[in-house]
Scaffold this active site. Sequence first.
Site, PDB file in Angstrom:
ATOM      1  CB  SER A   1      37.150  40.110  36.301  1.00  0.00           C
ATOM      2  OG  SER A   1      36.559  39.594  35.012  1.00  0.00           O
TER       3      SER A   1
ATOM      4  N   GLY B   1      40.827  42.322  34.049  1.00  0.00           N
ATOM      5  CA  GLY B   1      42.240  41.753  34.282  1.00  0.00           C
ATOM      6  C   GLY B   1      43.189  41.478  33.106  1.00  0.00           C
ATOM      7  CB  THR B   2      42.714  39.162  30.286  1.00  0.00           C
ATOM      8  OG1 THR B   2      41.323  39.292  30.223  1.00  0.00           O
ATOM      9  CG2 THR B   2      42.949  37.847  31.028  1.00  0.00           C
TER      10      THR B   2
ATOM     11  CB  SER C   1      38.834  35.819  33.187  1.00  0.00           C
ATOM     12  OG  SER C   1      38.344  36.792  33.742  1.00  0.00           O
TER      13      SER C   1
END
Length: 343
Positions: free
Chosen positions: A93, A259-260, A91
Amino acid sequence: MRRERSVELIDTQSGGDVSRIVTAGIEPIPGTTALEKARYLQREGDGLRRLLLSEPYGDPAMSVDLIVEPGHPEAQAGYIIMEAMGYPMYSGSNTICTATALLESGMIPMTGGTQQVVLESPAGLARVTAECADGRVESITTKGEPAFVADRDLRIDVPEYGPVRFDLVWSGAYYALVRADEHDFAITAEEQIALTAFGDAFVRAARPGLRQEHPSLGDVGPLPFVHFAGPIRRGLDGVDESPSATYVHPGVICRSPTGTGTSARLALMAEDGELAPGDALRTISPRGSSFVGTLLGPTQVEGLSAWDSTTTGAARLMAHSRITVDLDDPLVDASDLEPLLRQ
């Protein structure tokens, strides 16, 4: 005899998404790598995730990151990510929050200026560039999992919504990328309840038959994420930007664009020839927070065409706390929790 245990946390947020970093109070987790430890927790110790993401201790919209010993010699720390949907492999974030907490707490010494940090996620190494000044981490750029387009132009009939077209992309988890304007979403704060309802109905309809296997990580579980991709426009600073929203099953719209989700979008755009190495895209969540994804270049995952990228964002520390867990509290499910908690 009272059965009470203590767990130490650093609460952080990136783009509005809260990550609770567990720094102490947990027994060593069996396994060598972060992946082995995450899978042990999933099988034998899910009580920690349930405790910290459920009332009265937490909320399903949060994430939890447990700091563990890394298995890779390059890594300075390992971390296991826990969310409402389970145990994601990677992940953006959570990596931004974890790196910030480790540096600002001194668990990884901060040197100031530009600093390189290597963390081990269940998916593998996350290479982090931290920009630090005056004892604060100003920004984090993380290079995590290569992203690849797994299936193109899929369609599913969703009850009450009709046919939905989507692409399936891996970027640390499988994402269904849905074009927001095809369903009249502008991706605004006022639409969060509607986006959540759509995401819930879509995931329930789409999961049967969708792939759960990653070519090197094996079974990664049923579809957890939907990313709503808005139209692209040119920002005032010359960087392309797009309204974006990520749904986490069950029932959560992320405060950040994730982010992903951002790296999945970059991989799809790169496959379509809409981005070239070095190009950037700013994704903007329904609440107005943003990350910047930068396409690095092509790579491969077990022979599949894939793309490397980075995500840049910032996190802030909100609290240092020590919570007391009463194992005799009827609101605490201690069935698979007690063995994890240090006495």
